[in-house]
Write an enzyme that holds these catalytic residues in place. Structure first.
Site, PDB file in Angstrom:
ATOM      1  N   GLY A  10      13.721  47.613  -2.442  1.00  0.00           N
ATOM      2  CA  GLY A  10      12.999  46.363  -2.661  1.00  0.00           C
ATOM      3  C   GLY A  10      12.169  45.939  -1.476  1.00  0.00           C
ATOM      4  O   GLY A  10      12.130  44.759  -1.120  1.00  0.00           O
ATOM      5  N   ALA A  16      13.396  42.043   2.915  1.00  0.00           N
ATOM      6  CA  ALA A  16      13.305  43.505   3.022  1.00  0.00           C
ATOM      7  C   ALA A  16      12.163  43.948   3.939  1.00  0.00           C
ATOM      8  O   ALA A  16      12.302  44.929   4.679  1.00  0.00           O
ATOM      9  CB  ALA A  16      13.151  44.125   1.643  1.00  0.00           C
ATOM     10  N   TYR A 154      23.484  32.911 -10.081  1.00  0.00           N
ATOM     11  CA  TYR A 154      23.172  33.565  -8.813  1.00  0.00           C
ATOM     12  C   TYR A 154      24.438  33.882  -8.032  1.00  0.00           C
ATOM     13  O   TYR A 154      24.601  34.979  -7.484  1.00  0.00           O
ATOM     14  CB  TYR A 154      22.245  32.680  -7.973  1.00  0.00           C
ATOM     15  CG  TYR A 154      21.886  33.293  -6.632  1.00  0.00           C
ATOM     16  CD1 TYR A 154      21.123  34.446  -6.566  1.00  0.00           C
ATOM     17  CD2 TYR A 154      22.339  32.725  -5.444  1.00  0.00           C
ATOM     18  CE1 TYR A 154      20.802  35.021  -5.338  1.00  0.00           C
ATOM     19  CE2 TYR A 154      22.025  33.288  -4.217  1.00  0.00           C
ATOM     20  CZ  TYR A 154      21.257  34.442  -4.170  1.00  0.00           C
ATOM     21  OH  TYR A 154      20.950  35.017  -2.966  1.00  0.00           O
ATOM     22  N   LYS A 158      25.674  37.761  -6.967  1.00  0.00           N
ATOM     23  CA  LYS A 158      25.920  38.242  -5.605  1.00  0.00           C
ATOM     24  C   LYS A 158      27.388  38.630  -5.394  1.00  0.00           C
ATOM     25  O   LYS A 158      27.690  39.633  -4.745  1.00  0.00           O
ATOM     26  CB  LYS A 158      25.512  37.180  -4.584  1.00  0.00           C
ATOM     27  CG  LYS A 158      24.047  36.783  -4.632  1.00  0.00           C
ATOM     28  CD  LYS A 158      23.099  37.955  -4.517  1.00  0.00           C
ATOM     29  CE  LYS A 158      23.013  38.551  -3.144  1.00  0.00           C
ATOM     30  NZ  LYS A 158      21.908  39.535  -3.005  1.00  0.00           N
ATOM     31  N   PHE A 218      22.054  22.398   4.284  1.00  0.00           N
ATOM     32  CA  PHE A 218      21.882  23.849   4.313  1.00  0.00           C
ATOM     33  C   PHE A 218      22.441  24.435   5.599  1.00  0.00           C
ATOM     34  O   PHE A 218      22.119  23.976   6.693  1.00  0.00           O
ATOM     35  CB  PHE A 218      20.401  24.232   4.236  1.00  0.00           C
ATOM     36  CG  PHE A 218      19.753  23.927   2.923  1.00  0.00           C
ATOM     37  CD1 PHE A 218      19.982  24.743   1.825  1.00  0.00           C
ATOM     38  CD2 PHE A 218      18.915  22.840   2.783  1.00  0.00           C
ATOM     39  CE1 PHE A 218      19.377  24.474   0.608  1.00  0.00           C
ATOM     40  CE2 PHE A 218      18.310  22.556   1.578  1.00  0.00           C
ATOM     41  CZ  PHE A 218      18.544  23.383   0.477  1.00  0.00           C
TER      42      PHE A 218
END
Length: 337
Positions: A10, A16, A154, A158, A218
């Site tokens: 990817g 990436a 999600y 994962k 976060f």
């Protein structure tokens, strides 16, 4: 001459491309997977602005198809499996995320095993660690509770992909060295205009999309640290099975807005100054899928203890504030705000 050949799956993605850049700088030959040859030229152009790319080539391969993977992995010494879908909003059908994440991971692992690849590093996520826990501080030993209401598609993608990889390496291989990198919310300067969903937060703050900041917290990490960790995990003398959390410090969204306003001045004049009450966010969520996907996290503070990771890999993280500001500056420079 390059010391080893690493496959980066990817390679067109935000993380990436940074991972590929770090391996190139570390004198690896990098082979990147793309779903179409047309995208390879764009990646080469991006990376060539930052380093020498004579040791870069590409292979066409799709996570949802067996075609080409044996040929793609042939001749590689190691694999950095970065490819996996990262949505801005959760899909209606959770299998849109789970299927490519789990099946794609196993597809790459089987091809790597058949080709005699010795080292495999998987890009997982703290989503495989944190969901369903009431405690505020988590570490590498925690796993998300997939039966909990907060386990989104999600989170499941994962978690199941990382578990599948670990089970495969333990049961199907004898000497493959495996490790996972589990990033928190990834900020940091993008290499080109093709940005990830994670950077949309900074873009929305700078563009003034929301007049006030929701109470969202976060745990952040700079993409440059995430990329460095892939190289460190590939080369570590730590035992196979390492699980390394990529996380710096934590910020509330209103703190991000204040950091941006202070550092970027007039360029960040639209960033919110006030906190949005939760009930207003819930109303907005009825009409905005992106907001709807984070409702369950309103007011929740979560941090990650990276003591084990920092000791094992010998890494110290870029501060979250620095990552946020670097993101904002680059988004502005690229004309993406």
């Amino acid at each position: 001459m390059a010391k080893k050949t690493v496959l980066v799956t990817g390679i067109t993605g935000f993380i990436a491309k940074q991972v590929a850049l770090e391996f190139l700088k570390a004198d690896y030959h990098v082979r990147g997977t793309v779903r179409s040859a047309a995208k390879a030229d764009l990646v080469r152009q991006t990376l060539s602005a930052h380093t020498e790319v004579s040791n870069l080539d590409f292979a066409e391969a799709d996570l949802l198809s067996d075609n080409g993977w044996d040929r793609t992995v042939r001749g590689c010494d190691c694999v950095a499996h970065v490819a996996s879908p990262v949505p801005l909003a959760q899909p209606k059908d959770e299998n849109e995320l789970i299927k490519p994440a789990v099946e794609g991971t196993l597809r790459v692992l089987r091809a790597a095993h058949n080709a005699g690849v010795k080292r495999f590093v998987q890009t997982s996520s703290v989503a495989a660690i944190a969901a369903g826990h009431d405690k505020t501080v988590l570490d590498e030993n925690d796993w998300s509770d997939l039966g909990h209401p907060r386990s989104s598609p999600y989170v499941k993608s994962k978690t199941l992909a990382e578990r599948a990889a670990r089970n495969f390496v333990a049961s199907e291989t004898d000497n493959m060295h495996y490790a996972s990198i589990n990033p928190s919310y990834v900020f940091g300067p993008p290499l080109d205009e093709d940005i990830s969903a994670s950077l949309e937060v900074i873009s929305m703050l700078l563009s003034g999309k929301y007049p006030a900041a929701p109470r969202l917290h976060f745990s952040a990490v700079d993409v440059r640290d995430v990329a460095r960790m892939h190289v460190l995990a590939m080369e570590t003398n730590q035992p196979s099975g390492g699980r390394y959390i990529a996380a710096s410090d934590s910020l509330w969204i209103i703190e991000m807005a204040r950091v941006l306003r202070k550092a970027l001045g007039n360029d960040a004049r639209k960033a919110p100054k006030f906190v949005l009450p939760d009930f207003v966010v819930r109303i907005v969520a009825k009409f905005d899928p992106a907001v709807r996907s984070v409702i369950q996290d309103l007011g929740r503070e979560r941090r990650f203890d990276t003591t084990q990771t920092r000791k094992a890999l010998g890494i110290e993280f870029i501060r979250a504030e620095e990552a946020v500001v670097a993101t904002g500056r680059k988004l502005i420079k690229l004309g993406l705000v």
